[in-house]
Design an enzyme around this catalytic site. Structure first.
Site, short mmCIF file in Angstrom:
data_model
loop_
_atom_site.label_atom_id
_atom_site.label_comp_id
_atom_site.label_asym_id
_atom_site.label_seq_id
_atom_site.Cartn_x
_atom_site.Cartn_y
_atom_site.Cartn_z
N ASP A 82 -0.76 4.14 3.16
CA ASP A 82 -0.73 3.03 4.13
C ASP A 82 -1.11 3.47 5.54
O ASP A 82 -0.39 3.17 6.50
CB ASP A 82 0.65 2.38 4.15
CG ASP A 82 1.18 2.07 2.77
OD1 ASP A 82 0.36 1.76 1.89
OD2 ASP A 82 2.40 2.12 2.56
N GLU B 75 -1.86 -8.56 1.25
CA GLU B 75 -0.85 -7.85 2.05
C GLU B 75 -1.54 -7.02 3.12
O GLU B 75 -2.74 -7.13 3.34
CB GLU B 75 0.01 -6.96 1.13
CG GLU B 75 -0.80 -5.98 0.31
CD GLU B 75 0.03 -5.21 -0.70
OE1 GLU B 75 1.27 -5.13 -0.56
OE2 GLU B 75 -0.56 -4.65 -1.65
#
Length: 556
Positions: A20, A197
């Site tokens: 991420d 997302e």
């Protein structure tokens, strides 16, 4: 090899568990913040000026007042930080996940608390976090050029008749009041790939760009880009829809019936890195930008990525239509960026590593992490000079207070060594060398007591199934130091021990290292393989173990 016109970047730039990535440019420096999940300290931040060599800067969340993950589930904790900079201040947004389920589970709640911490220097100190909301995860902060700040996150919908990833919601952040204010607007519900997302907002040439991840953080993963003249939308999709994906043929892959089934259908994927998605971007030059994203490297013949989700960089080029386009196809392992004045590029990339902590300093090495909670009084470097003392705490399946010091595994071929003179008087006390994915998937080469004898054996968990492979025939040990080791060559993983540090003996079965992966655990996970030392005392007497060093060697 670099030449005077290019900077050669070898991916992944952050090997091992570094998912991420949130990339942020400040002047000529670039920073990447990555998720740390249940490992403490929280949010690892790295710095680079040439995109090739990324030096560890700091952890942002180093105090219990900033982060307390006791009780968090495996692969809970810190999800998807967003690092940004505005007017002399660094901003870090993150989620502390207290409970989660997958999108396909029927008990579809998530407890996801979003916070903001700030610092005037990347090295800190970082402020105690300010709570913002809990409506979803993957939060991000956008600084508009009119001075307003905007907060976006995934909105989570637990209702079974709706898709759980129900869109990207936008709300204004009032910095003076340190809270979210005004209406909440769902600005983007994603594409047919779904599982939308990881939102990040950018502005360029009067356009607002919304970057998201879609397809789930596995083999259908993608970076999706959309834009609008208005912050609230509507957003139009990129001409290619997905700016980056490792998936070349979605229809073919979906015939495998398994989103983790890379090994079943390798022809459905581009060559290079897999699982490419969850991106963020920053400028390198006016028209040449950096796309930071997570990726995975499955072991040959499997769909398993034991090193976890890693950080990689791709080059994107802005064209006359005001859209950026990926240079190349899929997620490349080698990427060339233009040379810039003042950039000191490297000619050689050394992927090997020889690391050792002799526990002689005032603190453990920055590569070492504890689990869920700070070291506190579980670890000591002062009780016995030159040794790490670990006071035994809860069992290997505890989500509250285990006592260990572990580091990321960053190579497919690697070894680790330690030495301890541990002894105890109960089978409920044990200490040794641990290699773990999470509480459900781990192996411990441990010294304990068996009927009044000091013995060496193994505790193993495979999908929550406990096994002591040596049974009652554990190896009796004399008094004194015992050297403990583990050697891994791709899928083959073997424990060993030595009484003199010279002659080594294998112990226990050969384990499959690929099982220590997101792809093997159930229902799934988001971390990677860790190795280190620990002490456990389920009698509650806090019996301690001393370790003289921990050594790790990685070979590429």
């Amino acid at each position: 090899m670099n030449n005077k016109n290019s900077v050669e970047v070898m991916n992944p730039v952050l090997a091992g568990f570094h998912p991420d990535p949130s990339i942020c440019r400040v002047g000529n420096d670039y920073f990447i913040a990555t998720s740390t999940f249940e490992y403490f300290p929280g949010v690892a931040i790295y710095r680079s000026s040439n995109l090739q060599k990324w030096d560890f800067c700091t952890y942002a969340l180093t105090r219990k007042s900033q982060l307390d993950m006791a009780g968090n589930p495996p692969s809970g904790g810190i999800w998807a930080p967003c690092l940004s900079y505005d007017k002399g201040k660094f901003y870090l947004i993150f989620t502390d996940v207290k409970g989660w389920t997958g999108a396909e589970n029927t008990d579809g709640f998530k407890d996801t608390h979003n916070y903001l911490t700030t610092a005037s220097s990347i090295d800190g100190p970082w402020s105690d976090p300010v709570y913002l909301n809990s409506s979803g995860f993957d939060p991000s902060l956008f600084h508009d050029d009119d001075g307003k700040k905007w907060f976006v996150n995934v909105q989570w919908d637990y209702r079974p008749w709706n898709h759980s990833f129900s869109g990207i919601v936008l709300q204004q952040f009032d910095e003076k009041e340190n809270r979210l204010v005004g209406p909440i607007t769902n600005i983007f519900k994603g594409t047919d790939l779904r599982l939308t997302e990881a939102p990040h907002l950018y502005k360029r040439n009067g356009w607002y760009y919304l970057m998201t991840a879609e397809g789930g953080t596995s083999y259908m993963h993608a970076v999706t880009l959309a834009r609008s003249r208005s912050l609230e939308g509507p957003y139009e999709l990129h001409p290619d829809k997905h700016l980056l994906t490792s998936l070349a043929d979605r229809a073919l892959f979906e015939t495998s019936g398994d989103q983790k089934g890379y090994a079943l259908m390798p022809g459905a994927f581009h060559k290079g890195l897999q699982k490419a998605g969850h991106g963020s971007m920053a400028s390198w030059t006016e028209s040449e930008w950096i796309l930071a994203h997570l990726s995975g490297r499955p072991l040959d013949g499997t769909s398993n990525c034991p090193l976890g989700r890693e950080t990689a960089l791709q080059k994107i080029i802005w064209k006359d239509d005001d859209w950026p386009y990926l240079e190349g196809t899929g997620a490349s392992e080698i990427v060339f960026f233009s040379m810039k004045e003042g950039v000191a590029a490297l000619d050689k990339h050394d992927r090997g590593e020889s690391w050792r902590d002799d526990f002689d300093g005032p603190s453990i090495d920055a590569k070492l992490n504890t689990l869920r909670v700070p070291a506190g009084n579980n670890l000591s470097l002062t009780e016995r000079k030159g040794w790490l003392r670990i006071y035994g705490k809860e069992s290997p399946i505890s989500r509250f207070n285990q006592a260990m010091a572990v580091r990321r595994v960053q190579h497919f071929s690697w070894s680790a060594r330690t030495v301890t003179d541990y002894k105890c008087d109960s089978f409920q006390q044990f200490a040794g060398l641990i290699v773990r994915y999470d509480e459900t998937m781990q192996h411990i080469l441990r010294i304990s007591d068996h009927e009044g004898r000091r013995t060496l054996g193994i505790i193993s968990y495979d999908l929550n199934h406990l096994n002591l492979p040596l049974g009652e025939n554990e190896i009796p040990l004399p008094e004194g130091p015992v050297h403990l080791g583990i050697d891994t060559d791709y899928r083959k993983m073997q424990f060993s021990y030595s009484l003199d540090g010279e002659t080594w003996h294998k112990i226990g079965p050969e384990y499959d290292a690929s099982k220590l992966s997101d792809d093997y655990v159930k229902p799934m996970g988001f971390t990677g393989t860790f190795v280190g030392v620990g002490s456990w005392d389920v009698s509650g007497r806090r019996h301690y173990a001393d370790f003289d060093y921990l050594e790790y060697k990685g070979r590429e």
